[in-house]
Design a protein around this motif. Structure first.
Motif, PDB file in Angstrom:
ATOM      1  N   VAL A 210      -1.377   4.596   5.613  1.00 45.98           N
ATOM      2  CA  VAL A 210      -0.529   3.970   5.591  1.00 45.98           C
ATOM      3  C   VAL A 210      -0.062   4.476   7.098  1.00 45.98           C
ATOM      4  O   VAL A 210       0.253   5.851   7.146  1.00 45.98           O
ATOM      5  CB  VAL A 210       0.542   4.112   4.705  1.00 45.98           C
ATOM      6  N   GLN A 211      -0.313   4.262   8.076  1.00 47.22           N
ATOM      7  CA  GLN A 211       0.826   4.065   9.157  1.00 47.22           C
ATOM      8  C   GLN A 211       2.053   3.364  10.517  1.00 47.22           C
ATOM      9  O   GLN A 211       1.378   1.990  10.050  1.00 47.22           O
ATOM     10  CB  GLN A 211      -1.023   4.273  10.206  1.00 47.22           C
ATOM     11  N   PRO A 212       1.992   4.078  11.287  1.00 47.20           N
ATOM     12  CA  PRO A 212       2.832   3.942  11.655  1.00 47.20           C
ATOM     13  C   PRO A 212       2.034   2.650  13.284  1.00 47.20           C
ATOM     14  O   PRO A 212       0.574   2.880  13.586  1.00 47.20           O
ATOM     15  CB  PRO A 212       3.613   4.271  13.098  1.00 47.20           C
ATOM     16  N   PRO A 213       2.826   1.195  13.340  1.00 48.63           N
ATOM     17  CA  PRO A 213       2.309  -0.330  14.909  1.00 48.63           C
ATOM     18  C   PRO A 213       2.000   1.099  15.388  1.00 48.63           C
ATOM     19  O   PRO A 213       2.736   1.924  16.030  1.00 48.63           O
ATOM     20  CB  PRO A 213       2.993  -0.747  14.584  1.00 48.63           C
TER      21      PRO A 213
ATOM     22  N   ARG B  49       0.444  -1.103   0.062  1.00 52.00           N
ATOM     23  CA  ARG B  49      -0.215  -0.434  -0.052  1.00 52.00           C
ATOM     24  C   ARG B  49       0.906   0.863   0.143  1.00 52.00           C
ATOM     25  O   ARG B  49       2.117   1.442   0.947  1.00 52.00           O
ATOM     26  CB  ARG B  49      -0.779   0.117   1.329  1.00 52.00           C
ATOM     27  N   LEU B  50       0.685   2.200  -1.311  1.00 50.40           N
ATOM     28  CA  LEU B  50       1.651   3.674  -1.601  1.00 50.40           C
ATOM     29  C   LEU B  50       0.007   4.463  -0.767  1.00 50.40           C
ATOM     30  O   LEU B  50      -0.170   5.153  -1.636  1.00 50.40           O
ATOM     31  CB  LEU B  50       2.450   3.544  -2.480  1.00 50.40           C
ATOM     32  N   ARG B  51       1.277   5.670  -0.228  1.00 52.91           N
ATOM     33  CA  ARG B  51       0.302   6.150  -0.124  1.00 52.91           C
ATOM     34  C   ARG B  51       1.323   7.838   0.086  1.00 52.91           C
ATOM     35  O   ARG B  51       2.627   7.981   0.460  1.00 52.91           O
ATOM     36  CB  ARG B  51      -0.504   7.309   1.527  1.00 52.91           C
TER      37      ARG B  51
ATOM     38  N   LEU C 221       5.264   3.475   2.627  1.00 53.18           N
ATOM     39  CA  LEU C 221       4.937   2.586   2.310  1.00 53.18           C
ATOM     40  C   LEU C 221       4.080   1.076   3.489  1.00 53.18           C
ATOM     41  O   LEU C 221       5.052   1.462   4.314  1.00 53.18           O
ATOM     42  CB  LEU C 221       5.965   1.867   1.258  1.00 53.18           C
ATOM     43  N   GLN C 222       3.816   0.433   3.100  1.00 57.42           N
ATOM     44  CA  GLN C 222       3.479  -0.684   3.904  1.00 57.42           C
ATOM     45  C   GLN C 222       3.014  -1.969   2.431  1.00 57.42           C
ATOM     46  O   GLN C 222       2.278  -1.731   1.917  1.00 57.42           O
ATOM     47  CB  GLN C 222       1.455  -0.202   5.051  1.00 57.42           C
ATOM     48  N   PHE C 223       3.645  -3.038   3.880  1.00 54.40           N
ATOM     49  CA  PHE C 223       4.073  -4.723   3.235  1.00 54.40           C
ATOM     50  C   PHE C 223       3.970  -5.333   3.737  1.00 54.40           C
ATOM     51  O   PHE C 223       3.674  -5.313   4.968  1.00 54.40           O
ATOM     52  CB  PHE C 223       5.054  -4.433   2.322  1.00 54.40           C
TER      53      PHE C 223
END
Length: 159
Positions: free
Chosen positions: A146-149, A26-28, A33-35
């Protein structure tokens, strides 16, 4: 592609018929970026900060600070190497076109399926020695976060 605010990507990479890896991205724009891999390994990158986990049950670790800032605009580098591209196919039903070109810098063969109305690549095939990749791009400009955990074990940084 570089002006797209968000998108989802599914990438299938293989070194041979037995070793296949599938990853969802997922790119924003501009720098997120989240993968997630099929094995549950995952990562989140926001600019220079990165969080990782080895599987879906493992705790998140991070943030680590990478030396290079991630930018979504750097993700699509075909235009730098797309010399002598050939129109391979025109799909009358969807209106899409398929172009192919060789990048001598790598060496790599690319084949891109492009929606000419939007100018967006919807599929990419890449072949190089021992590396076979198929990528599908979709959900352009959709509501993707796309958020940090929320919780992560802190990794000390040396910078």
């Amino acid at each position: 592609m570089r002006s797209t605010r968000t998108m989802r990507v599914r990438e299938r990479i293989a070194s041979d018929v037995a070793r296949v890896s599938v990853t969802d991205f997922r790119l924003r724009y501009p720098d997120r970026l989240q993968f997630t891999g099929r094995n549950g390994a995952a990562g989140v990158i926001v600019g220079r900060r990165r969080w990782n986990r080895s599987n879906s049950e493992a705790p998140w670790a991070g943030p680590a600070v990478d030396s290079v800032r991630f930018k979504t605009a750097d993700s699509f580098n075909w235009t730098a190497s797309a010399r002598n591209a050939w129109l391979v196919k025109r799909d009358r039903g969807s209106g899409s076109v398929v172009v192919a070109f060789y990048d001598r810098r790598e060496p790599v063969w690319y084949r891109l399926k492009i929606n000419p109305r939007s100018g967006r690549v919807t599929e990419e095939s890449m072949v190089s020695p021992g590396h076979f990749m198929f990528t599908r791009y979709f959900d352009f400009n959709s509501a993707i976060a796309v958020q940090p955990p929320a919780r992560a074990a802190v990794i000390p940084n040396d910078d």
